[in-house]
Design an enzyme around this catalytic site. Structure first.
Site, short mmCIF file in Angstrom:
data_model
loop_
_atom_site.label_atom_id
_atom_site.label_comp_id
_atom_site.label_asym_id
_atom_site.label_seq_id
_atom_site.Cartn_x
_atom_site.Cartn_y
_atom_site.Cartn_z
CD GLU A 266 -7.51 -3.60 -0.34
OE1 GLU A 266 -6.59 -3.12 -0.74
OE2 GLU A 266 -7.89 -4.41 0.19
CG HIS B 63 -7.53 -0.13 2.60
ND1 HIS B 63 -8.35 -0.69 3.73
CD2 HIS B 63 -6.67 -1.00 2.09
CE1 HIS B 63 -7.51 -1.87 3.96
NE2 HIS B 63 -6.58 -2.07 2.83
CG HIS C 155 -2.06 -0.93 0.93
ND1 HIS C 155 -2.66 -1.49 -0.24
CD2 HIS C 155 -2.95 -1.76 2.17
CE1 HIS C 155 -3.51 -2.33 0.28
NE2 HIS C 155 -3.71 -2.44 1.44
C1 GLA Z 1 -5.24 -4.96 2.38
C2 GLA Z 1 -4.42 -6.29 2.65
C3 GLA Z 1 -4.60 -6.88 3.86
C4 GLA Z 1 -4.11 -5.88 5.11
C5 GLA Z 1 -5.13 -4.79 4.68
C6 GLA Z 1 -4.58 -3.63 5.70
O1 GLA Z 1 -6.50 -5.24 2.42
O2 GLA Z 1 -4.58 -6.96 1.54
O3 GLA Z 1 -3.73 -8.05 4.09
O4 GLA Z 1 -2.99 -5.68 4.89
O5 GLA Z 1 -4.95 -4.11 3.60
O6 GLA Z 1 -4.71 -4.15 7.05
#
Ligand code: GLA
Length: 383
Positions: free
Chosen positions: A348, A216, A142
């Site tokens: 997402e 997110h 991210h």
């Molecule tokens: C995304 C990832 C998860 C986690 C979240 C944040 O969705 O795929 O594994 O890291 O972000 O906690």
């Protein structure tokens, strides 16, 4: 606005300025325009260096309110009517800026320059190897240490007759988080009067670089408790299996006969215990049948108790479906609510994880002269 309201608003504005401590969300400004959908602004605290964070409130005349802050271009609140017309907040977040600064697992944030994981924080482009932060076990996640979720975006309200919008802009400099090229990125949040929240992204660059943007938001259409009773239909008959660090193996496997099969509407909790990996839950990228590139219906999420239903449409080829497996009751959010294990669903819209290292996946490399675009929208109804 009626003239007699002016003194009241002026007093409120003055109180807001005088009485606003560094983290308190204050009184909204007057409407930017008159109409069925309105935009207001209010202060939402300051960073340690004094930078002021602003909250934009979009409100329509059918019971929906969306609040977005300039820190991370983050959706902090979304009020949606249930089947009785009663508005409830369907997204996780914090009451004040401190929560977002200290302990947010990307609640509501815009993520980039590259959302999701890059294996070992490495990739090659035009013969050069780039090294990124490894901020998720052995991998990059991210956007890195200070991704787009942790920067301050410029914002301005954009008016139109039957919708209200805010355009957030950010310039990500050459070398930021280890990526080549200066990228100029915009995300426009629009609330329409027919209960659609729409996100339009665009980006350009001056050097070839990977770009994969997403939002997110943690959804809970019930507004509390866990999400195991939410019912999901997704237009995806394949998913990308992962290794034990959540990096795709490169396969695109059929969902049929696995706990990943949401091609018919199924309770999220129905097969969650059978999903391989720990902690228990979904954290997988689904391959949408649309293939991306055109705005298509990706999924429908329904909460039987309140009757709230959300359709998600996107131009992206994939959806990372994550069930809050890392929520463990240690995060206290808005109104003092403790967010439990499986307390939300994150959906997402994005290109696939680790695309920059996976030649069989659709490319995420943006070249100079090209424009990255994405539209993702959420349509709310209740029955
Ligand atoms: C995304 C990832 C998860 C986690 C979240 C944040 O969705 O795929 O594994 O890291 O972000 O906690």
């Amino acid at each position: 606005m009626h003239n007699r309201a002016l003194p009241v608003l002026l007093t409120a504005g003055l109180l807001a300025i005088v009485g606003c401590a560094s983290t308190c969300p204050c009184q909204d400004s007057p409407d930017v325009k008159e109409g069925p959908v309105t935009v207001r602004t209010s202060p939402f605290g300051n960073l340690a260096d004094g930078t002021a964070i602003t909250r934009y409130t979009l409100r329509n005349s059918h019971g929906m309110t969306a609040r977005i802050i300039t820190y991370g271009a983050t959706l902090t609140e979304l009020l949606v009517p249930d089947r009785d017309g009663k508005p409830g907040d369907v997204v996780l977040g914090f009451d004040d800026l401190g929560g977002y600064l200290d302990r947010s697992p990307y609640f509501g944030a815009t993520v980039g320059r590259v959302a999701n994981r890059i294996a070992k924080g490495r990739f090659q482009l035009d013969g050069v190897e780039y090294r990124l932060a490894t901020n998720n076990g052995p991998n990059f996640l991210h956007g890195g240490l200070k991704g787009f979720d942790k920067v301050v975006w410029q914002a301005r309200a954009v008016e139109s007759p039957d919708s209200a919008a805010v355009r957030f802009s950010y310039v990500s400099r050459d070398g930021e988080e280890g990526f080549p090229g200066t990228v100029m990125v915009n995300v426009i949040y629009t609330l329409t009067n027919d209960n659609v929240l729409r996100l339009d992204y665009s980006a350009t660059t001056d050097r070839a670089t990977p770009v994969n943007l997403s939002n997110h938001t943690y959804w809970n259409l019930r507004g509390e408790g866990d999400i195991l009773g939410h019912v999901l239909w997704m237009d995806a008959d394949r998913y990308t299996p992962v290794d034990d660090t959540l990096i795709p193996t490169g396969q695109m496997a059929p969902v049929k006969g696995t706990p990943m099969d949401f091609t018919t509407a199924t309770a999220v909790g129905a097969h969650i215990q059978d999903v391989p990996g720990k902690p228990v839950g979904y954290d997988h990228n689904f391959v949408l049948k649309s293939g991306g590139g055109k705005l298509a219906l990706a999924l429908r999420l329904t909460e039987p108790g309140t009757g709230r239903q959300m359709e998600m449409w996107t131009t992206e080829p994939g959806i990372q479906f994550y069930t809050g497996n890392f929520l463990d009751g240690t995060v206290t959010g808005k109104r003092g609510v403790v967010y439990p294990f499986h307390g939300a669903i994150v959906l997402e819209a994005q290109h696939f994880p680790d695309s920059v290292n996976q030649p069989a996946f659709p490319s995420i490399v943006l070249a100079p002269g090209g424009t990255y675009t994405q539209t993702t929208l959420y349509r709310f109804t209740a029955k």
